[in-house]
Every structure is written in structure tokens, then in C-alpha cells.
Motif scaffolding. Structure first.
Motif, mmCIF file in Angstrom:
data_model
loop_
_atom_site.group_PDB
_atom_site.id
_atom_site.type_symbol
_atom_site.label_atom_id
_atom_site.label_comp_id
_atom_site.label_asym_id
_atom_site.label_seq_id
_atom_site.Cartn_x
_atom_site.Cartn_y
_atom_site.Cartn_z
ATOM 1 N N TYR A 152 10.493 -22.463 43.847
ATOM 2 C CA TYR A 152 10.563 -23.648 44.711
ATOM 3 C C TYR A 152 11.278 -23.394 46.039
ATOM 4 C CZ TYR A 152 9.497 -25.179 40.037
ATOM 5 O OH TYR A 152 8.959 -25.263 38.782
ATOM 6 N N TRP A 153 11.418 -22.110 46.412
ATOM 7 C CA TRP A 153 11.952 -21.815 47.744
ATOM 8 C C TRP A 153 10.981 -22.397 48.754
ATOM 9 C CZ3 TRP A 153 16.528 -20.099 49.320
ATOM 10 C CH2 TRP A 153 16.657 -19.728 50.657
ATOM 11 N N PRO A 154 11.451 -23.122 49.766
ATOM 12 C CA PRO A 154 10.523 -23.768 50.704
ATOM 13 C C PRO A 154 9.633 -22.761 51.430
ATOM 14 C CG PRO A 154 12.831 -24.241 51.269
ATOM 15 C CD PRO A 154 12.838 -23.347 50.095
ATOM 16 N N SER A 155 8.345 -23.028 51.435
ATOM 17 C CA SER A 155 7.403 -22.135 52.119
ATOM 18 C C SER A 155 7.036 -22.675 53.492
ATOM 19 C CB SER A 155 6.137 -21.959 51.277
ATOM 20 O OG SER A 155 5.524 -23.210 51.064
ATOM 21 N N ALA A 156 7.430 -23.890 53.757
ATOM 22 C CA ALA A 156 7.143 -24.503 55.057
ATOM 23 C C ALA A 156 8.474 -24.926 55.671
ATOM 24 C CB ALA A 156 6.223 -25.701 54.872
ATOM 25 N N SER A 157 8.392 -25.712 56.699
ATOM 26 C CA SER A 157 9.617 -26.137 57.371
ATOM 27 C C SER A 157 10.315 -27.262 56.608
ATOM 28 C CB SER A 157 9.288 -26.594 58.791
ATOM 29 O OG SER A 157 8.402 -27.694 58.748
ATOM 30 N N THR A 189 26.494 -19.116 39.609
ATOM 31 C CA THR A 189 26.635 -18.347 38.384
ATOM 32 C C THR A 189 25.514 -18.670 37.407
ATOM 33 O OG1 THR A 189 29.034 -18.298 38.646
ATOM 34 C CG2 THR A 189 28.171 -17.843 36.441
ATOM 35 N N VAL A 190 24.845 -17.622 36.943
ATOM 36 C CA VAL A 190 23.882 -17.748 35.853
ATOM 37 C C VAL A 190 24.712 -17.705 34.566
ATOM 38 C CG1 VAL A 190 21.896 -16.735 34.679
ATOM 39 C CG2 VAL A 190 22.078 -16.587 37.182
ATOM 40 N N PRO A 191 24.655 -18.759 33.734
ATOM 41 C CA PRO A 191 25.477 -18.767 32.512
ATOM 42 C C PRO A 191 25.068 -17.668 31.531
ATOM 43 C CG PRO A 191 24.533 -20.942 32.958
ATOM 44 C CD PRO A 191 23.873 -19.970 33.895
ATOM 45 N N ALA A 192 26.003 -17.269 30.675
ATOM 46 C CA ALA A 192 25.708 -16.276 29.623
ATOM 47 C C ALA A 192 24.534 -16.755 28.789
ATOM 48 C CB ALA A 192 26.937 -16.075 28.739
ATOM 49 N N ASP A 193 23.680 -15.814 28.390
ATOM 50 C CA ASP A 193 22.505 -16.071 27.559
ATOM 51 C C ASP A 193 21.475 -16.978 28.244
ATOM 52 O OD1 ASP A 193 21.144 -15.386 25.211
ATOM 53 O OD2 ASP A 193 21.644 -17.316 24.288
ATOM 54 N N ALA A 194 21.473 -16.976 29.582
ATOM 55 C CA ALA A 194 20.483 -17.732 30.357
ATOM 56 C C ALA A 194 19.830 -16.776 31.350
ATOM 57 C CB ALA A 194 21.152 -18.890 31.088
ATOM 58 N N ASN A 195 18.758 -17.233 31.985
ATOM 59 C CA ASN A 195 18.093 -16.378 32.967
ATOM 60 C C ASN A 195 17.855 -17.093 34.297
ATOM 61 O OD1 ASN A 195 15.928 -18.046 32.461
ATOM 62 N ND2 ASN A 195 14.741 -16.535 31.344
ATOM 63 N N GLN A 196 18.551 -18.200 34.503
ATOM 64 C CA GLN A 196 18.354 -18.900 35.765
ATOM 65 C C GLN A 196 19.505 -19.852 36.053
ATOM 66 O OE1 GLN A 196 14.623 -20.868 34.958
ATOM 67 N NE2 GLN A 196 15.633 -22.756 34.395
ATOM 68 N N VAL A 197 19.591 -20.232 37.323
ATOM 69 C CA VAL A 197 20.544 -21.238 37.775
ATOM 70 C C VAL A 197 19.856 -22.014 38.899
ATOM 71 C CG1 VAL A 197 21.643 -19.669 39.438
ATOM 72 C CG2 VAL A 197 22.909 -21.658 38.579
ATOM 73 N N GLN A 198 20.168 -23.304 38.992
ATOM 74 C CA GLN A 198 19.559 -24.130 40.037
ATOM 75 C C GLN A 198 20.603 -24.525 41.068
ATOM 76 O OE1 GLN A 198 17.657 -27.238 37.617
ATOM 77 N NE2 GLN A 198 15.700 -26.341 38.240
ATOM 78 N N GLY A 245 18.813 -32.348 57.228
ATOM 79 C CA GLY A 245 19.257 -33.325 56.226
ATOM 80 C C GLY A 245 18.494 -33.258 54.922
ATOM 81 N N ASP A 246 17.290 -32.638 54.934
ATOM 82 C CA ASP A 246 16.504 -32.507 53.704
ATOM 83 C C ASP A 246 17.112 -31.456 52.783
ATOM 84 O OD1 ASP A 246 14.719 -34.381 54.582
ATOM 85 O OD2 ASP A 246 13.081 -32.974 54.977
ATOM 86 N N SER A 247 16.898 -31.653 51.471
ATOM 87 C CA SER A 247 17.330 -30.685 50.463
ATOM 88 C C SER A 247 16.168 -30.361 49.544
ATOM 89 C CB SER A 247 18.474 -31.255 49.621
ATOM 90 O OG SER A 247 19.609 -31.480 50.402
ATOM 91 N N VAL A 248 16.146 -29.140 49.030
ATOM 92 C CA VAL A 248 15.125 -28.697 48.085
ATOM 93 C C VAL A 248 15.833 -28.069 46.890
ATOM 94 C CG1 VAL A 248 13.186 -27.109 47.721
ATOM 95 C CG2 VAL A 248 13.460 -28.257 49.922
ATOM 96 N N LEU A 249 15.430 -28.476 45.673
ATOM 97 C CA LEU A 249 15.985 -27.877 44.464
ATOM 98 C C LEU A 249 15.312 -26.526 44.239
ATOM 99 C CD1 LEU A 249 17.864 -28.183 42.006
ATOM 100 C CD2 LEU A 249 15.921 -29.206 40.796
ATOM 101 N N VAL A 250 16.119 -25.456 44.176
ATOM 102 C CA VAL A 250 15.623 -24.086 44.041
ATOM 103 C C VAL A 250 16.150 -23.505 42.732
ATOM 104 C CG1 VAL A 250 15.631 -21.783 45.080
ATOM 105 C CG2 VAL A 250 15.570 -23.799 46.548
ATOM 106 N N THR A 251 15.340 -22.686 42.069
ATOM 107 C CA THR A 251 15.754 -22.008 40.841
ATOM 108 C C THR A 251 15.816 -20.512 41.087
ATOM 109 O OG1 THR A 251 14.708 -23.717 39.488
ATOM 110 C CG2 THR A 251 15.200 -21.627 38.405
ATOM 111 N N LEU A 252 17.006 -19.927 40.913
ATOM 112 C CA LEU A 252 17.178 -18.482 41.029
ATOM 113 C C LEU A 252 17.092 -17.894 39.627
ATOM 114 C CD1 LEU A 252 17.962 -16.147 43.033
ATOM 115 C CD2 LEU A 252 20.276 -16.410 42.112
ATOM 116 N N ARG A 253 16.175 -16.931 39.430
ATOM 117 C CA ARG A 253 15.982 -16.320 38.110
ATOM 118 C C ARG A 253 16.441 -14.868 38.136
ATOM 119 N NH1 ARG A 253 9.926 -16.504 37.054
ATOM 120 N NH2 ARG A 253 9.987 -15.707 39.167
#
Length: 130
Positions: free
Chosen positions: A34-39, A90-99, A43-51
């Protein structure tokens, strides 16, 4: 990071010793979801997931212990968690992503660089802020 040698020996006449080589490389965090591909507008925010991914960036991999990534955002964007600007996530222990939320704060272009000693440093494509 490097190559380890594993040798297995069984005490049985039907088995002979075997040696295997395991190559260990840095993990990756390429292509956050969900990294923004456009402009974005100021003030806008986008929820991004880092894996956290394997060395080939093919599959998500769980971390054994909590893994903290240092963030270096550009001047036109910021990273927020729980409504607060943060400089690490921080990606929590035993997880593979953080938002987190990527927030556009000034016109121009911006991105964020993610670093950790056991992962390849990654900077996603820049975002245009209008």
C-alpha cells in the motif's frame, strides 16, 4: 551472514555422514504494501504495511525476536504510529509485518529509508506531495 557448514553423523551401518552448506544472507523489506504509487495531498495519510522478507524478497518471513527498523523520512513526509511521529518501527516477535501511516506534510517529493543491520537498506519510490 555468510556460509555455515552442517555435518550430520548417525551411528548406524545403513547411514553415512553427510555435509550440507547453508548460505545466510540479509533479509529484505522491499515493496511495502500500500505504498502510494501516485501523488498525495498535504495532510493526507496512507496506511502502509512493511513486511520482513527472505533474501530473494519472494516470501514473508517471521522474525524470531522483535526487530526494530530505523526510519529516515524525507522532509515532505513523516511516519506515524498511533498518531505520533516516529523515527523507528518494530516488527513484533513471531510476526512478519508492521503497519504505520505515511503522512504528507509539505509539497514536493518524499520517501522513507528503512535500515536494520540484518536487512538490506531499502528506500521505496518517491511520492509527490501536492
Amino acid at each position: 551472514i555468510g556460509t555455515d557448514t552442517l555435518t550430520a553423523t548417525l551411528t548406524s551401518p545403513l547411514h553415512t555422514p553427510a555435509t550440507a552448506y547453508v548460505v545466510v544472507d540479509s533479509g529484505r523489506v522491499d515493496s511495502p504494501l500500500y505504498w502510494p504509487s501516485a501523488s498525495m495531498r498535504v495532510g493526507d495519510s496512507v496506511l502502509v504495511t512493511l513486511r520482513t522478507l527472505d533474501p530473494n524478497a519472494s516470501y514473508p518471513r517471521k522474525v524470531a525476536a522483535a526487530t526494530t527498523f530505523t526510519l529516515a523520512p524525507g522532509s515532505n513526509v513523516e511516519v506515524r504510529v498511533g498518531g505520533v511521529v516516529v523515527t523507528s518501527i518494530t516488527v513484533p516477535a513471531d510476526a512478519n509485518q508492521v503497519q504505520f501511516y505515511l503522512k504528507a506534510k509539505a509539497t514536493g517529493t518524499g520517501s522513507v529509508t528503512f535500515t536494520h543491520p540484518y536487512y538490506k537498506t531499502y528506500t521505496p519510490p518517491t511520492v509527490t506531495v501536492q
